[in-house]
Design an enzyme around this catalytic site. Sequence first.
Site, mmCIF file in Angstrom:
data_model
loop_
_atom_site.group_PDB
_atom_site.id
_atom_site.type_symbol
_atom_site.label_atom_id
_atom_site.label_comp_id
_atom_site.label_asym_id
_atom_site.label_seq_id
_atom_site.Cartn_x
_atom_site.Cartn_y
_atom_site.Cartn_z
ATOM 1 N N ARG A 46 0.860 -1.376 0.002
ATOM 2 C CA ARG A 46 0.022 0.030 -0.119
ATOM 3 C C ARG A 46 0.756 1.296 0.036
ATOM 4 O O ARG A 46 0.811 2.205 -0.783
ATOM 5 C CB ARG A 46 -1.020 0.112 1.111
ATOM 6 N N TYR A 98 -13.576 19.427 -15.659
ATOM 7 C CA TYR A 98 -13.880 17.978 -15.637
ATOM 8 C C TYR A 98 -14.943 17.851 -14.720
ATOM 9 O O TYR A 98 -14.948 18.164 -13.610
ATOM 10 C CB TYR A 98 -12.705 17.117 -15.130
ATOM 11 N N ASP A 170 -4.435 20.733 -13.148
ATOM 12 C CA ASP A 170 -4.851 19.498 -13.806
ATOM 13 C C ASP A 170 -4.244 19.531 -15.344
ATOM 14 O O ASP A 170 -4.822 20.240 -16.242
ATOM 15 C CB ASP A 170 -6.320 19.330 -13.708
ATOM 16 N N LYS A 195 -5.900 8.765 -19.224
ATOM 17 C CA LYS A 195 -5.834 9.372 -20.560
ATOM 18 C C LYS A 195 -4.618 9.351 -21.213
ATOM 19 O O LYS A 195 -4.168 8.382 -21.729
ATOM 20 C CB LYS A 195 -6.519 11.148 -20.254
HETATM 21 C C1 LIG Z 1 -10.794 11.974 -16.683
HETATM 22 C C2 LIG Z 1 -10.305 13.180 -15.859
HETATM 23 C C3 LIG Z 1 -9.947 13.082 -14.596
HETATM 24 C C4 LIG Z 1 -10.201 11.991 -13.627
HETATM 25 O O1 LIG Z 1 -9.456 10.840 -13.883
HETATM 26 P P1 LIG Z 1 -10.059 9.363 -13.601
HETATM 27 O O2 LIG Z 1 -8.815 8.552 -13.858
HETATM 28 O O3 LIG Z 1 -11.155 9.100 -14.539
HETATM 29 O O4 LIG Z 1 -10.338 9.236 -12.157
HETATM 30 C C5 LIG Z 1 -9.742 14.399 -13.998
HETATM 31 N N1 LIG Z 1 -9.361 15.408 -14.666
HETATM 32 C C6 LIG Z 1 -9.523 15.648 -16.115
HETATM 33 C C7 LIG Z 1 -9.259 16.821 -16.760
HETATM 34 C C8 LIG Z 1 -10.015 14.492 -16.772
HETATM 35 O O5 LIG Z 1 -10.115 14.162 -17.933
#
Ligand SMILES: *Cc1c(COP(=O)(O)O)cnc(C)c1O
Length: 378
Positions: A46, A98, A170, A195
């Site tokens: 963990r 998001y 982000d 992504k």
């Molecule tokens: C998809 C996404 C998230 C969340 O990520 P997950 O891996 O789906 O939990 C956060 N910020 C942006 C800009 C995203 O496209």
Amino acid sequence: MKFNTKTIHAGQKMEETSGAVMPPIFQTSTYAQEAPGVHKGYDYARVSNPTRTALEKLIAGLENADECACFASGCAAMDAVLKMFRPGDHVIASNDLYGGSYRLFTKVFEPFGIEFSFVDMTDLANVKEAATENTSLLWIETPTNPLLRVVDIKALTDFADNQNMLSVVDNTFASPYLQRPLDLGADAVLHSTTKYLGGHSDIIGGAVATSDEEIMEQLRFQIKTTGAVPGPMDCYLTLRGIKTLSVRMQQATDNAKQIAEFLDNHPKVGRVSYPGLESHGQHEIAKKQMDDFGAMVSFSLKDDAQERAKEFMSQTEVFTLAESLGGVESLVNHPASMTHGSIPKKVREAAGLKDSLIRLSVGIEGADDLIQDLDQAF
Ligand SMILES: *Cc1c(COP(=O)(O)O)cnc(C)c1O
């Protein structure tokens, strides 16, 4: 070191016991100790795992950060960042972000007493106006999701520095191939590795990279205490995905440019949002802070026709109708009912997100096939 050299080598070394060039998948929950507390740096998975460590060092290298912490998802990474704050703290976030971030902020952290303001960050004056003496974090997303607005990272992080606020970017939409927020003054950068970093739509993961020891210490504490960690297999797949980040991202970006121009000239299309178009409101800022303009494009049909937009999305054949983005395959998405369905319609519309908006995640297929697919769907 050039970026495409880093994607292969940053923080990576061959495996010591065998010389394996590729990082092994350390599928273990625990590690043998020679004497109580005497071990090789790993005691329980963990807390840490060598496959995860390899991924953390790689992402840190790409973002020019000292360290990186990886999480089970992008949302888990955001959750850990937000837990650095306390009731009464105030966070300013973009009003175009998001949907899952909005849900996490308003449905989980607001009830615990953290306050949020959602503003259009393309104008620094809005941020200044929203700031209070309790503002402790600027939550920056750029390009924004799904409207692809671009906010000036340097201007915002300078403001945050002056006011003793932390700034977190982000960077999921741009990826470090196109944009490195720490170099522009951000305190930490966050990814949904699901992504572009993973890049193949086969894992869920998140990461936060920073050179701020205090932030990293808090994130490591969160990881140890709450355990939202990625498994070693997912770390391995993400490592594998990142090796081709430069080539994937460039191909997808080149495709997106052609598609944005095609849409911009199409008689059935209304507004096209793509930072690479000169008509884009923040094209100059995008040029300044990004190395290229990315592979996300959003647009609406003429007259904002919502029903026709839905019809259009069911007609594409190469583009798959699905949530998510950043994979090698092209996806089409209806933000209002899919990725951003958790944002109330009124709030969406106030931020400029209409129900007629169509979002494309452009993949690395042949541009001609993608354009032909969109053309036949009209
Ligand atoms: C998809 C996404 C998230 C969340 O990520 P997950 O891996 O789906 O939990 C956060 N910020 C942006 C800009 C995203 O496209």
